[in-house]
Design a protein around this motif. Sequence first.
Motif, mmCIF file in Angstrom:
data_model
loop_
_atom_site.group_PDB
_atom_site.id
_atom_site.type_symbol
_atom_site.label_atom_id
_atom_site.label_comp_id
_atom_site.label_asym_id
_atom_site.label_seq_id
_atom_site.Cartn_x
_atom_site.Cartn_y
_atom_site.Cartn_z
ATOM 1 N N LYS A 59 67.630 48.589 4.848
ATOM 2 C CA LYS A 59 66.871 49.687 5.791
ATOM 3 C C LYS A 59 66.652 51.303 5.549
ATOM 4 O O LYS A 59 65.940 51.697 6.290
ATOM 5 N N LYS A 60 67.923 51.851 4.583
ATOM 6 C CA LYS A 60 67.712 52.840 4.702
ATOM 7 C C LYS A 60 66.207 53.604 3.852
ATOM 8 O O LYS A 60 66.736 52.653 2.847
ATOM 9 N N LEU A 61 65.910 54.301 3.316
ATOM 10 C CA LEU A 61 64.981 54.174 2.677
ATOM 11 C C LEU A 61 65.991 55.170 0.971
ATOM 12 O O LEU A 61 65.556 54.955 -0.112
ATOM 13 N N LEU A 62 66.926 55.992 2.237
ATOM 14 C CA LEU A 62 67.656 56.593 0.768
ATOM 15 C C LEU A 62 68.950 55.597 -0.157
ATOM 16 O O LEU A 62 68.622 56.149 -1.363
ATOM 17 N N GLY A 63 69.355 55.305 0.763
ATOM 18 C CA GLY A 63 69.954 53.525 -0.209
ATOM 19 C C GLY A 63 69.187 53.148 -1.185
ATOM 20 O O GLY A 63 69.525 52.814 -2.191
ATOM 21 N N SER A 64 68.025 52.294 -0.627
ATOM 22 C CA SER A 64 67.248 51.729 -1.437
ATOM 23 C C SER A 64 66.714 52.719 -2.582
ATOM 24 O O SER A 64 66.949 52.281 -3.975
ATOM 25 N N VAL A 65 67.132 54.147 -2.510
ATOM 26 C CA VAL A 65 66.331 54.737 -3.624
ATOM 27 C C VAL A 65 67.760 54.820 -5.004
ATOM 28 O O VAL A 65 68.320 54.627 -6.294
ATOM 29 N N ILE A 66 68.732 55.251 -3.619
ATOM 30 C CA ILE A 66 69.752 55.067 -4.959
ATOM 31 C C ILE A 66 70.387 53.742 -5.432
ATOM 32 O O ILE A 66 70.600 53.686 -7.301
ATOM 33 N N CYS A 67 69.753 52.517 -5.347
ATOM 34 C CA CYS A 67 69.246 51.476 -5.556
ATOM 35 C C CYS A 67 68.800 51.421 -7.168
ATOM 36 O O CYS A 67 68.897 50.605 -7.735
ATOM 37 N N ILE A 68 68.536 51.565 -6.827
ATOM 38 C CA ILE A 68 66.664 52.177 -7.827
ATOM 39 C C ILE A 68 67.079 52.513 -9.196
ATOM 40 O O ILE A 68 66.890 52.255 -10.106
ATOM 41 N N GLY A 69 68.183 53.518 -8.742
ATOM 42 C CA GLY A 69 68.736 54.267 -9.965
ATOM 43 C C GLY A 69 69.992 53.426 -10.444
ATOM 44 O O GLY A 69 69.860 53.294 -12.103
ATOM 45 N N ALA A 70 70.288 52.753 -9.477
ATOM 46 C CA ALA A 70 71.235 51.995 -10.569
ATOM 47 C C ALA A 70 70.708 50.581 -11.117
ATOM 48 O O ALA A 70 71.535 50.505 -12.127
ATOM 49 N N ILE A 71 69.819 50.328 -10.970
ATOM 50 C CA ILE A 71 69.192 49.717 -11.974
ATOM 51 C C ILE A 71 68.005 50.000 -13.140
ATOM 52 O O ILE A 71 68.874 49.676 -14.252
ATOM 53 N N GLY A 72 68.293 51.595 -13.235
ATOM 54 C CA GLY A 72 67.644 52.096 -14.094
ATOM 55 C C GLY A 72 68.909 52.035 -15.607
ATOM 56 O O GLY A 72 68.939 52.209 -16.521
ATOM 57 N N ILE A 83 62.905 62.140 1.069
ATOM 58 C CA ILE A 83 64.520 62.395 1.631
ATOM 59 C C ILE A 83 64.061 62.586 3.507
ATOM 60 O O ILE A 83 64.425 62.569 4.558
ATOM 61 N N ALA A 84 62.345 63.111 3.882
ATOM 62 C CA ALA A 84 62.835 63.377 4.900
ATOM 63 C C ALA A 84 60.906 62.717 5.551
ATOM 64 O O ALA A 84 60.868 63.027 6.333
ATOM 65 N N ARG A 85 60.631 61.261 5.128
ATOM 66 C CA ARG A 85 60.391 60.769 5.299
ATOM 67 C C ARG A 85 60.766 59.599 5.815
ATOM 68 O O ARG A 85 61.869 59.028 5.826
ATOM 69 N N ASP A 86 59.488 59.001 6.940
ATOM 70 C CA ASP A 86 59.866 57.548 7.912
ATOM 71 C C ASP A 86 59.258 56.279 7.103
ATOM 72 O O ASP A 86 58.638 56.734 6.540
ATOM 73 N N LEU A 87 60.005 55.688 7.579
ATOM 74 C CA LEU A 87 60.004 54.050 6.900
ATOM 75 C C LEU A 87 58.321 53.594 7.748
ATOM 76 O O LEU A 87 58.684 53.743 9.225
ATOM 77 N N ILE A 127 67.508 43.454 -5.466
ATOM 78 C CA ILE A 127 67.226 42.950 -3.942
ATOM 79 C C ILE A 127 67.868 43.800 -2.552
ATOM 80 O O ILE A 127 67.458 43.719 -1.580
ATOM 81 N N ILE A 128 69.270 44.582 -3.379
ATOM 82 C CA ILE A 128 69.118 45.634 -1.334
ATOM 83 C C ILE A 128 68.761 46.640 -2.156
ATOM 84 O O ILE A 128 68.339 46.883 -0.634
#
Lengths: 183, 161
Positions: free
Chosen positions: A22-35, A70-74, A16-17
């Motif tokens: 809103k932050k792309l990096l935080g989203s990627v880290i949460c996907i890692g937590a799921i893994g 890391i260098a992309r815009d949302l 859910i997080i």
Amino acid sequence: MTIFYILFLFMLVAAIIAVETKKLLGSVICIGAIGFGVSLMFLFLRAPDIAITQIVVEILGLIILIRATIARDLTFISGDREFFGVVVSVVIVLVIFLAGVHIFETLPEFGTPIFAETTGSASQTYISEGFQKTGAANIVSAVILDFRAYDTLGETTILFTSILGATVLLRKKSRKLLGEVDA
Amino acid sequence: MSGMTIIVKTICNWVKVLILLFGLYIILFGHATPGGGFAGGVILAGTYVLIMLAFGREAVEKNLSPSLAGKLLSVGAASFGLIALAGFLFGRDKFLWNFIYQKWPDFKFLGGGTIDLAEFAIGLVVTMSLYLVIFTISVYCRDFKCRDKQCDIPVKEREQN
């Protein structure tokens, strides 16, 4: 059994997080937590082979995702396209949920595989005669590289072909040549 | 000076050999303990990724050039295919037959016959392919940033816009 519910709750919160942040990096880290949660779940289900593969692939995938995002815009979608996307997502999730409920009702109870009871089934033969037939003590290796080696051959071919395509499309030389032709 | 700080570089120097050995162990003992060609190959690729992140892309490019990696990738894929065909040749018309263990049990390699050879081949394919993925992405990112016209604007201003 409670450990699975705890891990499931952890993965649900992380998912859910990952969607809502809103932050792309935080989203990627949460996907890692799921893994990593999936990897722990495999470990508690006594499947160390899959747990090792999952955790290792998760680390590499996380590096690739961070490197790529890391260098992309949302980009936010709004208006009619947002409405369409929400409707399509809700319909797909509902269909998968109903199918999942239907499938889980027909599954045998947890920890009692249905093939353990029938005599002469393929999985029973693999477990009882795997070592004599292949010489590999690890039954997973015996299955994926001897009994079902055709599957592994196809998998390797897919990996080889996809990497070949990616390398040819993304290499530096072709980009330079493309720029020269355009200019 | 490319790469990260000296702390990261020192730790990377200590750790990279251990990770490499662990990946080789996972591939070598895949027939007896959990693991196998795929997991060990990913760990071996992870070593190169660690060095690439710590020391920069040029350090890895000197060690293992992408063209050599592509050749090794082809060698791995071809050797797995040849193992499969060897089962067809030596066996009784069986594709992917474990001919070493079944026909000449004295010459079984580490215990599994063709299983160990196939694990080496898969490990080579996975290592080189994931190394090439990371390498290609890093090259692509650099090119993309240079081609991006917004690259001259600092990141903070871009976020405000």
